[in-house]
Write an enzyme that holds these catalytic residues in place. Structure first.
Site, PDB file in Angstrom:
ATOM      1  CE1 TYR A 105       3.642  13.388  -8.847  1.00  0.00           C
ATOM      2  CE2 TYR A 105       3.391  13.118 -11.272  1.00  0.00           C
ATOM      3  CZ  TYR A 105       4.172  13.320 -10.159  1.00  0.00           C
ATOM      4  OH  TYR A 105       5.397  13.490 -10.495  1.00  0.00           O
TER       5      TYR A 105
ATOM      6  CE  LYS B  38       5.261  16.475  -8.719  1.00  0.00           C
ATOM      7  NZ  LYS B  38       6.347  16.982  -8.057  1.00  0.00           N
TER       8      LYS B  38
END
Length: 267
Positions: free
Chosen positions: A158, A162
């Site tokens: 993640y 991101k």
């Protein structure tokens, strides 16, 4: 008249949580909205709320990770409302594990949803934007996370996705400036959604796209996190939506290639 009267917006992942609040906020300000969710039910409910309040909305349900989704998303906006002015790449979720235990499937799935999907949507939008110039600024807001800015244990996939969103944002901002498009990102800290609600059940899961994904935050961890936030609490989805809205307004016309960290000053 609202601040976004006459604009057309697409908001991925807008059946629930932050995305839902973004769609509702943009609609209240006059934008026609294409609502998306993996599941048709929540997307339809959000669209119904918008139309019941006098706004305009249609649904484009489906997974943003589907290779054919991006074109369908853009086409829905153009066919339903005759244009495309605002793109909010919000859809995403987490699938956590420490790096030595993270599988290739975990890694790739989270990159596909959180990074590849926004890339495909922007790529699909470019021909329309180039061929249809405006005398006002169009807006792109990509949703990142403090995990992508500062890192977070258990979120190699993640955090990498991101962080990639920020790189994508800054690059497309330079490419699309000539089209009069502002491209910015918002990196959220702790926002209370169904993924981050307090639960004492260490095995709480949600089924997302056929996978049981562990969700929720232990009460003790949440209490500790709250002490590190100057306001003493996590943010509400409506507050998160406010930050996205700011970057969709004409007042942000000279703000470009930025990543706005929205975490109440925690870091």
């Amino acid at each position: 008249m609202g601040n976004l009267e006459g604009r057309v917006a697409i908001v991925s992942g807008s059946g629930r949580g932050i995305g839902r609040e973004v769609a509702l906020k943009l609609a209240r300000e006059g934008a026609a909205v294409v609502v998306n969710d993996l599941d048709p039910g929540p997307a339809t409910q959000t669209a119904h709320e918008i139309t019941a309040a006098g706004g305009s909305a249609v649904v484009c349900a489906g997974s943003v990770a589907d290779p054919g989704f991006a074109g369908r998303f853009i086409d829905t906006a153009v066919e339903a409302f005759g244009g495309l002015d605002i793109i909010v790449n919000n859809a995403g979720y987490t699938w956590d594990s420490v790096v030595q235990k993270m599988t290739d499937e975990q890694w790739q799935t989270i990159l596909d949803v959180n990074l590849t999907a926004p890339f495909r949507i922007l790529r699909a939008a470019q021909p329309y934007i180039k061929a249809n110039p405006t005398d006002y600024h169009r807006k792109v807001v990509n949703i990142s996370s403090v995990s992508g800015v500062f890192g977070n244990a258990g979120q190699a996939n993640y955090g990498a996705a991101k962080a990639g969103v920020i790189g994508l944002t800054k690059t497309v901002a330079k490419e699309w400036g000539r089209y009069r498009v502002n491209v910015n990102a918002v990196a959220f800290g702790l926002i209370i959604t169904r993924m981050t609600e307090v639960t004492a059940d260490a095995n709480a899961t949600l089924n997302i796209d056929g996978r049981d994904i562990r969700v929720g935050v232990n009460p003790d961890r949440m209490a500790m996190a709250a002490t590190m936030i100057p306001f003493g609490r996590g943010g509400r989805p409506s507050e998160a939506a406010g930050a996205v809205y700011l970057l969709c307004t004409p007042e942000s016309d000279y703000i470009n290639s930025q990543c706005l960290v929205v975490d109440a000053g925690r870091v």
